[in-house]
Design an enzyme around this catalytic site. Structure first.
Site, short mmCIF file in Angstrom:
data_model
loop_
_atom_site.label_atom_id
_atom_site.label_comp_id
_atom_site.label_asym_id
_atom_site.label_seq_id
_atom_site.Cartn_x
_atom_site.Cartn_y
_atom_site.Cartn_z
N GLU A 1 0.87 -1.23 -0.35
CA GLU A 1 0.02 0.17 0.16
C GLU A 1 0.57 1.15 0.31
O GLU A 1 1.00 1.75 1.24
CB GLU A 1 -0.61 0.18 1.40
CG GLU A 1 -2.34 0.80 0.85
CD GLU A 1 -2.99 1.02 2.24
OE1 GLU A 1 -3.91 2.22 2.05
OE2 GLU A 1 -2.64 0.63 3.64
N HIS B 1 -5.86 5.85 -2.98
CA HIS B 1 -5.78 7.37 -2.08
C HIS B 1 -4.67 8.40 -3.26
O HIS B 1 -3.95 8.61 -3.12
CB HIS B 1 -3.95 7.42 -1.18
CG HIS B 1 -3.90 6.15 0.52
ND1 HIS B 1 -4.65 7.27 1.20
CD2 HIS B 1 -4.40 5.15 0.80
CE1 HIS B 1 -4.51 6.29 2.16
NE2 HIS B 1 -4.61 5.02 1.77
N HIS C 1 -9.88 0.59 -0.64
CA HIS C 1 -10.70 0.96 0.15
C HIS C 1 -11.89 2.65 -0.28
O HIS C 1 -11.63 3.78 0.13
CB HIS C 1 -10.39 2.05 1.96
CG HIS C 1 -8.53 1.68 1.96
ND1 HIS C 1 -8.86 3.16 1.25
CD2 HIS C 1 -8.11 1.73 2.42
CE1 HIS C 1 -7.61 3.60 1.46
NE2 HIS C 1 -7.54 2.52 2.19
N ASP D 1 -8.71 -3.37 6.65
CA ASP D 1 -7.53 -2.96 7.17
C ASP D 1 -7.42 -2.68 8.18
O ASP D 1 -6.83 -1.18 8.66
CB ASP D 1 -8.36 -1.01 6.39
CG ASP D 1 -7.43 0.19 6.02
OD1 ASP D 1 -5.82 -0.67 6.07
OD2 ASP D 1 -7.55 1.12 6.07
#
Length: 395
Positions: free
Chosen positions: A132, A198, A219, A281
């Site tokens: 990530e 992101h 997410h 998460d």
């Protein structure tokens, strides 16, 4: 041989009343209802489920920690603690997830993860690392460390893949960054699942990203742009784009805090049920009663507080990961999103297995698949967890 009888067996399309499943050499060999039980009796160990649900084990494709440990601690014991902690709540397979960090820490992560593969015998299985970062939009960093966020660097990611391709299953990045499309091509050609996350991308960026391998939303809603204006004109952000575009699967933190009821229902209304994946998460506070914790490495991670069932940055500017376990995700989707038990289980078993390309081995109760199974009651309280036909947890 191991046979589980008197269970409500959650199969891909129905629940088999008073069903039974037999296991041999770690794989499912027979599935049936009470009418098909052998009259001559059963061989080997027998578990009487006494009406509990028998479900495929949960597959968490985005998890950072639990039980007071984080994968970025880069300690073998941390990996084992996390695997055992989440197994207690029904997770039988997981993809250890990193955080944006200094390069040296990431290189160390590869080494420790590889060591863990041969000794992880009493918890959820590891199926590959999820990287990530660090190629993210600064404005959408959330709790990611801004010191290490950067644009894709071919020298860096090509070096990583040359040495550690066999350990990496997934990589999340922002597709609008300079060099992100070339990065997407390189990662996709290496057979790694590519996700967008992101990100400050708008619709046009997402469409281009799809053409270069970005097919999963990391997410959804968290760390993503929404509708924005440029020169007075409106542009669809990453959120709207991922809800609209059929080529994008989405993962959601279904703890009931990151995404309250309207968001969960909107996602379920706009995406097919086979496109939605539930993730924890989870950070190190999952499975503990801690009120203060650390996101990322305990040596130089980010201090966080835990309240309202979620981790937060101390200044309350952002959530800092969840403290959810897999059972909580199922309860949230049933009670808040108001979907069926079968659909909720699919979103945490078969769907993630398909996306991560392990559905030929796990993710559903079918003959020939690995016996990764859990027993839970009507409150989704896990009573037994079975990995590769072996019991790794009993309440």
């Amino acid at each position: 041989m191991l046979t589980i009888i008197n269970a409500q067996v959650i199969s891909p399309n129905s629940i088999i009343d008073r069903g039974w499943v037999s296991i041999k050499d770690g794989r499912i060999v027979t599935i049936g209802d009470y009418k098909t039980l052998p009259k001559e009796g059963l061989q080997g160990e027998i578990i009487d489920a006494q009406g509990l649900y028998l479900s495929p084990g949960f597959v968490d494709i985005h998890v950072h920690g639990g039980g007071g440990a984080d994968f970025m601690d880069n300690e073998l014991e941390a990996y084992l603690t996390i695997a055992e902690t989440h197994a207690k709540f029904g997770t039988t397979a997981m993809f250890p997830t990193t955080l944006t960090s200094e390069p040296e820490l990431l290189w160390e992560t590869f080494s420790v993860y590889e060591q863990s593969l041969s000794v992880n015998q009493s918890g959820a299985k590891f199926y590959g690392l999820h990287l990530e970062g660090p190629y993210f939009a600064m404005n959408q960093r959330g709790a990611q460390d801004p010191r290490f966020i950067r644009n894709p660097d071919p020298l860096e990611y090509q070096s990583i893949l040359d040495k550690y391709r066999h350990l990496i299953a997934r990589w999340s990045a922002a597709p609008e960054l300079p060099g992100a499309l070339e990065f997407g091509d390189y990662v996709s050609e290496a057979g790694i699942v590519l996700a967008l996350g992101h990100t400050d991308a708008v619709y046009e960026d997402i469409v281009r990203g799809i053409e270069h391998g970005y097919r999963l939303a990391t997410h959804l809603y968290s760390g993503m742009s929404g509708m924005t204006r440029k020169n007075a004109f409106r542009y669809a952000g990453a959120i709207e784009s991922c809800l609209l575009l059929e080529d994008i699967d989405v993962e959601i933190i279904a703890d009931g805090v990151h995404l309250p009821e309207p968001f969960l229902k909107l996602i379920c209304k706009n995406k097919r049920k086979d496109q939605i994946v539930l993730i924890t998460d989870a950070m190190r506070g999952a499975g503990t009663s801690d009120r203060e914790s650390i996101l990322g490495s305990k040596q130089n991670g980010t201090p966080v507080i835990i309240e309202d069932g979620v981790a937060k940055l101390p200044d309350l500017t952002s959530f800092a990961g969840s403290v959810a376990t897999a059972d909580r995700l199922i309860r949230t989707m049933i009670n808040v999103a108001e979907i069926s038990l079968i659909d909720a289980v699919q979103m945490l078993s078969l769907n993630p297995s398909r996306i991560m390309r392990i559905d030929d081995q796990t993710g559903s109760i079918e003959k020939g698949k690995l016996a990764d199974l859990i027993l839970f009651n009507e409150r989704i309280e896990v009573k037994t967890t079975i990995v590769n036909g072996n019991i790794v947890y009993e309440a």
